[in-house]
Write a protein that holds these residues in place. Structure first.
Motif, PDB file in Angstrom:
ATOM      1  N   ALA A 161      -4.786   0.180  17.237  1.00 14.30           N
ATOM      2  CA  ALA A 161      -4.920   0.114  18.687  1.00 14.30           C
ATOM      3  C   ALA A 161      -5.212  -1.302  19.163  1.00 14.30           C
ATOM      4  O   ALA A 161      -4.807  -1.694  20.256  1.00 14.30           O
ATOM      5  CB  ALA A 161      -6.025   1.062  19.142  1.00 14.30           C
ATOM      6  N   ASP A 162      -5.915  -2.085  18.345  1.00 15.19           N
ATOM      7  CA  ASP A 162      -6.367  -3.407  18.783  1.00 15.19           C
ATOM      8  C   ASP A 162      -5.669  -4.581  18.124  1.00 15.19           C
ATOM      9  O   ASP A 162      -5.818  -5.715  18.572  1.00 15.19           O
ATOM     10  CB  ASP A 162      -7.879  -3.550  18.542  1.00 15.19           C
ATOM     11  CG  ASP A 162      -8.683  -2.543  19.347  1.00 15.19           C
ATOM     12  OD1 ASP A 162      -8.286  -2.276  20.494  1.00 15.19           O
ATOM     13  OD2 ASP A 162      -9.682  -2.027  18.820  1.00 15.19           O
ATOM     14  N   CYS A 163      -4.949  -4.348  17.031  1.00 16.09           N
ATOM     15  CA  CYS A 163      -4.385  -5.511  16.337  1.00 16.09           C
ATOM     16  C   CYS A 163      -3.175  -5.151  15.492  1.00 16.09           C
ATOM     17  O   CYS A 163      -2.926  -3.981  15.188  1.00 16.09           O
ATOM     18  CB  CYS A 163      -5.453  -6.167  15.459  1.00 16.09           C
ATOM     19  SG  CYS A 163      -5.851  -5.207  13.976  1.00 16.09           S
ATOM     20  N   ARG A 164      -2.444  -6.191  15.133  1.00 16.83           N
ATOM     21  CA  ARG A 164      -1.386  -6.118  14.133  1.00 16.83           C
ATOM     22  C   ARG A 164      -1.733  -7.161  13.090  1.00 16.83           C
ATOM     23  O   ARG A 164      -1.909  -8.329  13.419  1.00 16.83           O
ATOM     24  CB  ARG A 164      -0.013  -6.414  14.747  1.00 16.83           C
ATOM     25  CG  ARG A 164       0.499  -5.317  15.661  1.00 16.83           C
ATOM     26  CD  ARG A 164       1.783  -5.740  16.360  1.00 16.83           C
ATOM     27  NE  ARG A 164       2.280  -4.671  17.212  1.00 16.83           N
ATOM     28  CZ  ARG A 164       3.289  -3.868  16.894  1.00 16.83           C
ATOM     29  NH1 ARG A 164       3.916  -4.028  15.742  1.00 16.83           N
ATOM     30  NH2 ARG A 164       3.680  -2.917  17.713  1.00 16.83           N
ATOM     31  N   ASP A 165      -1.834  -6.735  11.846  1.00 24.36           N
ATOM     32  CA  ASP A 165      -2.256  -7.640  10.787  1.00 24.36           C
ATOM     33  C   ASP A 165      -1.367  -7.428   9.571  1.00 24.36           C
ATOM     34  O   ASP A 165      -0.655  -6.417   9.469  1.00 24.36           O
ATOM     35  CB  ASP A 165      -3.723  -7.379  10.429  1.00 24.36           C
ATOM     36  CG  ASP A 165      -4.461  -8.645  10.039  1.00 24.36           C
ATOM     37  OD1 ASP A 165      -3.787  -9.651   9.728  1.00 24.36           O
ATOM     38  OD2 ASP A 165      -5.700  -8.632  10.048  1.00 24.36           O
ATOM     39  N   THR A 166      -1.416  -8.372   8.630  1.00 24.28           N
ATOM     40  CA  THR A 166      -0.597  -8.294   7.426  1.00 24.28           C
ATOM     41  C   THR A 166      -1.445  -8.593   6.204  1.00 24.28           C
ATOM     42  O   THR A 166      -2.246  -9.532   6.209  1.00 24.28           O
ATOM     43  CB  THR A 166       0.573  -9.296   7.495  1.00 24.28           C
ATOM     44  OG1 THR A 166       1.374  -9.009   8.648  1.00 24.28           O
ATOM     45  CG2 THR A 166       1.446  -9.191   6.252  1.00 24.28           C
ATOM     46  N   PHE A 167      -1.282  -7.793   5.164  1.00 26.39           N
ATOM     47  CA  PHE A 167      -2.005  -8.027   3.919  1.00 26.39           C
ATOM     48  C   PHE A 167      -1.063  -7.733   2.755  1.00 26.39           C
ATOM     49  O   PHE A 167      -0.016  -7.096   2.919  1.00 26.39           O
ATOM     50  CB  PHE A 167      -3.264  -7.154   3.834  1.00 26.39           C
ATOM     51  CG  PHE A 167      -3.015  -5.670   3.915  1.00 26.39           C
ATOM     52  CD1 PHE A 167      -2.961  -4.893   2.768  1.00 26.39           C
ATOM     53  CD2 PHE A 167      -2.838  -5.045   5.150  1.00 26.39           C
ATOM     54  CE1 PHE A 167      -2.736  -3.524   2.837  1.00 26.39           C
ATOM     55  CE2 PHE A 167      -2.616  -3.676   5.228  1.00 26.39           C
ATOM     56  CZ  PHE A 167      -2.563  -2.913   4.072  1.00 26.39           C
ATOM     57  N   TYR A 168      -1.432  -8.215   1.577  1.00 25.61           N
ATOM     58  CA  TYR A 168      -0.592  -8.037   0.398  1.00 25.61           C
ATOM     59  C   TYR A 168      -1.001  -6.782  -0.361  1.00 25.61           C
ATOM     60  O   TYR A 168      -2.068  -6.724  -0.959  1.00 25.61           O
ATOM     61  CB  TYR A 168      -0.681  -9.267  -0.514  1.00 25.61           C
ATOM     62  CG  TYR A 168       0.155 -10.416  -0.013  1.00 25.61           C
ATOM     63  CD1 TYR A 168       1.498 -10.536  -0.362  1.00 25.61           C
ATOM     64  CD2 TYR A 168      -0.393 -11.369   0.844  1.00 25.61           C
ATOM     65  CE1 TYR A 168       2.273 -11.580   0.119  1.00 25.61           C
ATOM     66  CE2 TYR A 168       0.372 -12.419   1.331  1.00 25.61           C
ATOM     67  CZ  TYR A 168       1.709 -12.520   0.962  1.00 25.61           C
ATOM     68  OH  TYR A 168       2.474 -13.548   1.444  1.00 25.61           O
ATOM     69  N   GLN A 169      -0.154  -5.770  -0.285  1.00 32.41           N
ATOM     70  CA  GLN A 169      -0.342  -4.528  -1.033  1.00 32.41           C
ATOM     71  C   GLN A 169       0.922  -3.690  -0.869  1.00 32.41           C
ATOM     72  O   GLN A 169       1.555  -3.704   0.190  1.00 32.41           O
ATOM     73  CB  GLN A 169      -1.555  -3.750  -0.523  1.00 32.41           C
ATOM     74  CG  GLN A 169      -1.951  -2.558  -1.375  1.00 32.41           C
ATOM     75  CD  GLN A 169      -2.228  -2.931  -2.821  1.00 32.41           C
ATOM     76  OE1 GLN A 169      -1.299  -2.966  -3.637  1.00 32.41           O
ATOM     77  NE2 GLN A 169      -3.482  -3.228  -3.131  1.00 32.41           N
ATOM     78  N   LYS A 170       1.290  -2.960  -1.912  1.00 33.71           N
ATOM     79  CA  LYS A 170       2.450  -2.085  -1.816  1.00 33.71           C
ATOM     80  C   LYS A 170       2.108  -0.868  -0.967  1.00 33.71           C
ATOM     81  O   LYS A 170       0.990  -0.357  -1.016  1.00 33.71           O
ATOM     82  CB  LYS A 170       2.893  -1.638  -3.212  1.00 33.71           C
ATOM     83  CG  LYS A 170       3.500  -2.747  -4.056  1.00 33.71           C
ATOM     84  CD  LYS A 170       3.974  -2.205  -5.394  1.00 33.71           C
ATOM     85  CE  LYS A 170       4.630  -3.290  -6.229  1.00 33.71           C
ATOM     86  NZ  LYS A 170       5.092  -2.770  -7.543  1.00 33.71           N
ATOM     87  N   LEU A 171       3.093  -0.386  -0.222  1.00 33.88           N
ATOM     88  CA  LEU A 171       2.862   0.763   0.650  1.00 33.88           C
ATOM     89  C   LEU A 171       2.536   2.016  -0.160  1.00 33.88           C
ATOM     90  O   LEU A 171       1.789   2.877   0.307  1.00 33.88           O
ATOM     91  CB  LEU A 171       4.084   1.005   1.542  1.00 33.88           C
ATOM     92  CG  LEU A 171       3.892   2.011   2.683  1.00 33.88           C
ATOM     93  CD1 LEU A 171       2.781   1.562   3.625  1.00 33.88           C
ATOM     94  CD2 LEU A 171       5.188   2.207   3.460  1.00 33.88           C
ATOM     95  N   ASP A 172       3.071   2.128  -1.377  1.00 38.73           N
ATOM     96  CA  ASP A 172       2.750   3.276  -2.232  1.00 38.73           C
ATOM     97  C   ASP A 172       1.255   3.329  -2.542  1.00 38.73           C
ATOM     98  O   ASP A 172       0.654   4.409  -2.581  1.00 38.73           O
ATOM     99  CB  ASP A 172       3.536   3.213  -3.546  1.00 38.73           C
ATOM    100  CG  ASP A 172       5.015   3.506  -3.353  1.00 38.73           C
ATOM    101  OD1 ASP A 172       5.383   4.032  -2.289  1.00 38.73           O
ATOM    102  OD2 ASP A 172       5.801   3.208  -4.270  1.00 38.73           O
ATOM    103  N   VAL A 173       0.651   2.157  -2.762  1.00 38.74           N
ATOM    104  CA  VAL A 173      -0.787   2.092  -3.040  1.00 38.74           C
ATOM    105  C   VAL A 173      -1.577   2.470  -1.792  1.00 38.74           C
ATOM    106  O   VAL A 173      -2.557   3.216  -1.852  1.00 38.74           O
ATOM    107  CB  VAL A 173      -1.184   0.684  -3.527  1.00 38.74           C
ATOM    108  CG1 VAL A 173      -2.703   0.578  -3.705  1.00 38.74           C
ATOM    109  CG2 VAL A 173      -0.475   0.353  -4.835  1.00 38.74           C
TER     110      VAL A 173
END
Length: 247
Positions: A161-173
């Motif tokens: 609701a408040d942000c869009r962020d990016t991090f390193y991790q597979k979507l399956d995890v």
């Protein structure tokens, strides 16, 4: 402070694993408490003064004494997370009692760093929030605020609701972590994991969110799973219920 335990028979292996895990976490500016031991007896003695939260060990050896010692630690701290090398033989029947149990494909720097971070994030995790790392710190978002996750290679975007962020991790995890949350998240595409609470409607090809966004459903199998899962929510007790329709 999170306590890590390292239990390996040989000093060189013990030192290698401990140093790599510490180096990984120090890069993220995380200090940990460390407990080292060589066998089940030492683990039992040293854990008596303070149970570890995360244990790196070698369950590839079919050592009933070590498993028994780990089970005792697990009873004292039911949040214990175990990390071991992958067994060359079939998994032991009692291993299910050690869950969460992570098995590394190999004992090398790459996998130690990956599983050290994964175990640390898991121990921080709570049913009502999602924790992820963006340098230089870990961030926590209430799960009911997360609209969806979108993956791009090894990167995952979190849209709330408040942000869009990016991090390193597979979507399956990420999907596996979200199974234990207070909200229901549904896979509609190899690149999308959606919070059911934000689904306003869906068709064979798209999911419509309450925000007006449309996300594509990539396969008929995803459409079938989505249909069945949304129907099953009518019989579950969730804090945040979806309001959806099929068009």
């Amino acid at each position: 402070m999170i306590k890590f335990a390292f239990c390996y028979e040989h000093d060189d292996t013990l030192s290698f694993v401990k140093n790599e895990v510490q180096n990984c976490l120090r890069q993220r500016e995380i200090e940990i408490s460390v407990l080292c031991c060589h066998n089940a007896c030492e683990l039992a003695q040293r854990a008596h003064s303070g149970c570890p939260d995360i244990l790196f060990c070698d369950l590839e050896q079919d050592d009933a004494t070590l498993r028994s010692a780990i089970m005792n630690v697990k009873r004292a701290n039911n949040r214990l997370i175990c990390v071991s090398t992958a067994a060359s033989h079939s998994a032991h029947a009692e291993d299910i009692l050690l869950e969460p149990l992570y098995r590394m494909p190999a004992l090398n720097r790459k996998h130690l760093w990956r599983y050290a971070a994964l175990a640390y994030e898991k121990i921080l995790d709570e049913p009502a929030s999602f924790t992820y790392y963006v340098r230089p710190s870990y961030l926590r978002v209430p799960v009911h605020e997360i609209r969806y996750f979108a993956s791009e290679g090894r990167r995952t975007h979190i849209i709330s609701a408040d942000c869009r962020d990016t991090f390193y991790q597979k979507l399956d995890v990420v999907e596996d972590l979200m199974r234990h949350k207070n909200c229901r998240f549904m896979r509609i595409h190899k690149s999308y994991l959606v919070n059911a609470s934000f689904i306003a409607g869906f068709s064979r090809d798209y999911v419509l969110l309450t925000t007006g966004e449309r996300l594509r459903i990539s396969k008929y199998e995803y459409y079938q799973m989505l249909t069945n899962q949304l129907k099953s929510l009518k019989n579950t007790k969730l804090r945040y219920h979806p309001s959806y329709s099929e068009w």
